[in-house]
Motif scaffolding. Sequence first.
Motif, mmCIF file in Angstrom:
data_model
loop_
_atom_site.group_PDB
_atom_site.id
_atom_site.type_symbol
_atom_site.label_atom_id
_atom_site.label_comp_id
_atom_site.label_asym_id
_atom_site.label_seq_id
_atom_site.Cartn_x
_atom_site.Cartn_y
_atom_site.Cartn_z
ATOM 1 N N CYS A 169 -31.320 -15.459 50.700
ATOM 2 C CA CYS A 169 -30.035 -14.863 50.318
ATOM 3 C C CYS A 169 -29.610 -15.322 48.923
ATOM 4 O O CYS A 169 -29.144 -14.515 48.107
ATOM 5 C CB CYS A 169 -28.951 -15.244 51.331
ATOM 6 N N LEU A 195 -33.488 -18.627 55.388
ATOM 7 C CA LEU A 195 -32.586 -17.496 55.189
ATOM 8 C C LEU A 195 -31.629 -17.753 54.028
ATOM 9 O O LEU A 195 -31.373 -16.860 53.209
ATOM 10 C CB LEU A 195 -31.793 -17.219 56.468
ATOM 11 N N ALA A 203 -27.851 -8.752 56.505
ATOM 12 C CA ALA A 203 -29.039 -8.584 55.663
ATOM 13 C C ALA A 203 -28.905 -7.363 54.761
ATOM 14 O O ALA A 203 -29.249 -7.414 53.567
ATOM 15 C CB ALA A 203 -30.290 -8.469 56.536
ATOM 16 N N PRO A 235 -26.056 -16.612 55.897
ATOM 17 C CA PRO A 235 -26.694 -16.669 57.218
ATOM 18 C C PRO A 235 -25.882 -17.418 58.274
ATOM 19 O O PRO A 235 -26.279 -17.419 59.445
ATOM 20 C CB PRO A 235 -28.011 -17.433 56.952
#
Length: 325
Positions: free
Chosen positions: A116, A112, A210, A163
């Motif tokens: 990102c 994640l 997200a 995250p």
Amino acid sequence: MNQSKQNSNGTVFTVTQFKINGAESSLEQFYTELSVSLVIVYLLVITGNLMIILLVAVDRRLHTPMYFFLCHLSFLDIVVVTAIIPKMLAITVMKDDMISFSGCFLQMYFFLGSQCTESFLLTTMAYDRYVAICKPLHYNTIITNRMCAALISITWFLGFFGPVPAVTYAVQLPYCGPNKVIYWFCDFPNVVHLACSDTSFVINLAFASAMAIIYIPFFLILCSYIKIIRSVFRIATADGRRKAFLTCSAHMLVVLTYFFSNAVVYLLEMVGNVSSDTRVLIAVFNCFLTPLANPIIYCLRNKEIKDAIRKYILLKKIVPSDSNT
């Protein structure tokens, strides 16, 4: 952190490991072909991105902000596939489909965080191209070494901090069985759905994060390219417009690949008549698409990278010509 639950007989169940099921049994007969494909993809990603990093390091012509950011993108692509493929190979080759509780969430966090960071890094690279085309006379005073260091530090911080709230909350949920993750790695929603408590808050938190991490960078990139296109059309000569477009063409292709592939995966999740095997395979393929495509795009579309390949890998003499960067 309580991850246990008692049944009617008083037996306590605690999930200490997760079983990465990969996909349903219908795909197990193709594990050999899948293993070969994974090895090829992994080698291509590592070789292509490492080649770009090494070329930028040895060629002084590539010691510019654009290639500085490109090196970080290449390193990030290596991190993404390294977080996923080794465990996938362990599943398909050695049938080792178990992963520890901490190992699962560590894999989840690195995946994640890498995703990102890539979103923010593409935004940083778009800003660099915006300054290069829209403010060329001030480029060297705006995009300084200090500015590059600040931008890349903020990019990595935001990417790997993004995250943290959702993963921190998820790791504290009680997991008391089942422990089978129907995916090829510890994907956030597939793991969190195994918790034996209400997960609506953490799912909503992850969804909001997200959306912010995807749409804010996308909006900033879109604004940058609107201004870039407007500036390009103000250039008097066709040759000048062509060179300006070539300056950012590779980055534009990478951005389109990244956001379009993610949009396809999202649309597949919304379609109900797609089999779980197909959905999982396409989603996993999407994880490898950008790391695989990035070095190919830059090697095909960028003249300085192609010249460096000829000079340092093919050992050919380079004929000087105008730069497109």
